[in-house]
Design a protein around this motif. Sequence first.
Motif, PDB file in Angstrom:
ATOM      1  N   THR A   1       0.813  -1.218   0.000  1.00 39.50           N
ATOM      2  CA  THR A   1       0.000   0.000   0.000  1.00 39.50           C
ATOM      3  C   THR A   1       0.843   1.263   0.000  1.00 39.50           C
ATOM      4  OG1 THR A   1      -0.220  -0.178   2.424  1.00 39.50           O
ATOM      5  CG2 THR A   1      -1.992  -1.096   1.082  1.00 39.50           C
ATOM      6  N   GLY A   2       2.139   1.112  -0.288  1.00 37.03           N
ATOM      7  CA  GLY A   2       2.991   2.272  -0.504  1.00 37.03           C
ATOM      8  C   GLY A   2       3.540   2.936   0.737  1.00 37.03           C
ATOM      9  N   ARG A   3       3.363   2.325   1.902  1.00 37.82           N
ATOM     10  CA  ARG A   3       3.911   2.912   3.141  1.00 37.82           C
ATOM     11  C   ARG A   3       5.293   2.298   3.383  1.00 37.82           C
ATOM     12  NH1 ARG A   3      -1.545   1.929   6.594  1.00 37.82           N
ATOM     13  NH2 ARG A   3      -1.790   0.307   5.002  1.00 37.82           N
ATOM     14  N   TRP A   4       6.226   2.701   2.536  1.00 37.89           N
ATOM     15  CA  TRP A   4       7.512   2.010   2.436  1.00 37.89           C
ATOM     16  C   TRP A   4       8.403   2.209   3.658  1.00 37.89           C
ATOM     17  CZ3 TRP A   4       9.185   2.746  -3.408  1.00 37.89           C
ATOM     18  CH2 TRP A   4       8.313   1.985  -4.199  1.00 37.89           C
ATOM     19  N   ASP A   5       8.386   3.390   4.253  1.00 37.83           N
ATOM     20  CA  ASP A   5       9.212   3.599   5.449  1.00 37.83           C
ATOM     21  C   ASP A   5       8.767   2.665   6.575  1.00 37.83           C
ATOM     22  OD1 ASP A   5      10.751   5.550   4.245  1.00 37.83           O
ATOM     23  OD2 ASP A   5       9.543   7.216   5.017  1.00 37.83           O
TER      24      ASP A   5
ATOM     25  N   ILE B   1      13.269  -6.603  -2.448  1.00 35.64           N
ATOM     26  CA  ILE B   1      12.440  -5.953  -3.475  1.00 35.64           C
ATOM     27  C   ILE B   1      12.161  -4.505  -3.092  1.00 35.64           C
ATOM     28  CG2 ILE B   1      10.148  -5.933  -4.533  1.00 35.64           C
ATOM     29  CD1 ILE B   1      10.179  -9.000  -4.295  1.00 35.64           C
ATOM     30  N   LEU B   2      11.834  -4.290  -1.826  1.00 36.20           N
ATOM     31  CA  LEU B   2      11.569  -2.931  -1.368  1.00 36.20           C
ATOM     32  C   LEU B   2      12.794  -2.044  -1.567  1.00 36.20           C
ATOM     33  CD1 LEU B   2       9.752  -0.873   0.024  1.00 36.20           C
ATOM     34  CD2 LEU B   2      10.493  -1.786   2.221  1.00 36.20           C
ATOM     35  N   HIS B   3      13.973  -2.554  -1.195  1.00 41.05           N
ATOM     36  CA  HIS B   3      15.193  -1.773  -1.380  1.00 41.05           C
ATOM     37  C   HIS B   3      15.474  -1.528  -2.850  1.00 41.05           C
ATOM     38  CE1 HIS B   3      16.946  -2.849   2.849  1.00 41.05           C
ATOM     39  NE2 HIS B   3      16.067  -1.869   2.884  1.00 41.05           N
ATOM     40  N   ARG B   4      15.230  -2.540  -3.684  1.00 42.70           N
ATOM     41  CA  ARG B   4      15.429  -2.362  -5.128  1.00 42.70           C
ATOM     42  C   ARG B   4      14.522  -1.264  -5.663  1.00 42.70           C
ATOM     43  NH1 ARG B   4      13.062  -7.076  -8.342  1.00 42.70           N
ATOM     44  NH2 ARG B   4      11.228  -5.732  -8.130  1.00 42.70           N
ATOM     45  N   ASP B   5      13.245  -1.292  -5.247  1.00 46.10           N
ATOM     46  CA  ASP B   5      12.293  -0.306  -5.735  1.00 46.10           C
ATOM     47  C   ASP B   5      12.620   1.098  -5.237  1.00 46.10           C
ATOM     48  OD1 ASP B   5      11.038  -2.377  -7.009  1.00 46.10           O
ATOM     49  OD2 ASP B   5       9.365  -2.534  -5.583  1.00 46.10           O
ATOM     50  N   ARG B   6      13.322   1.185  -4.109  1.00 46.36           N
ATOM     51  CA  ARG B   6      13.700   2.488  -3.566  1.00 46.36           C
ATOM     52  C   ARG B   6      15.067   2.941  -4.072  1.00 46.36           C
ATOM     53  NH1 ARG B   6      11.802   3.116   2.649  1.00 46.36           N
ATOM     54  NH2 ARG B   6      11.454   5.224   1.871  1.00 46.36           N
TER      55      ARG B   6
END
Length: 234
Positions: free
Chosen positions: A122-126, A151-156
């Motif tokens: 849902t885009g709450r990445w932090d 994946i999260l780190h890659r997308d960031r």
Amino acid sequence: MSGQNTWAGLTNKAVAAHRAGRFAEAAQLYRDIAARNPTRGDIWANLGDVELAQGRLAEAISAYRRAVELRPGQARTRYNLGVALRASGHLDAAADAFRTAAANDPKLFQAHANLAVILHDTGRWDEAEAIYSKALAIKPDDTESLNNLAILHRDRGKFDSAREHFDRAIATSPDVAETHRNLALLLLLQQDYVAGWREYEWRWRCRNMVNLSRPFNHPRWDFADLGRNNGLLI
């Protein structure tokens, strides 16, 4: 005494059906018990479990909510409520259930891991990154959480950290095709085409691809003539 024996016998019968996988039978027995003794939180929780096992999500949610009202400190019941809510598409409510379950039992790995996935999706990445870290502090070698955090780190754009977590996931579970495929996408982003295309071949073993491999008699192209033919990779 006879009444107590009757209740014990009915409960034992319900639990036996539950353990044997006779979920419809168990659900009816749990409902009968709950109708006559509606303050038994354990029975409502068990009813939620068998309803969830049958895919009866609305019924499972209702039972779990009643169980939580009666036993608010039961982290596992709140976690199961979160599972049913997530499967029903109620992501914010599921996140609240997982968050409360984790607060009630900080060592309940599944609550942290599932909360992180919802926050990620849902885009709450932090928040997701912080919760993934909590999950991995409990279970450092969980392949799925390592892969998800990578994946999260890659997308960031945190490519070094993403590579570290993909490598850890692969070291833990070398044969998980999805991790190799996700690593491939990172390598291709970094223009490491040799390693990237090699890892990308794992896609054929991914769960969503195993039935899509075309049954040609000819060997699959290995890219050896790419420079000569100016081929396009799809």
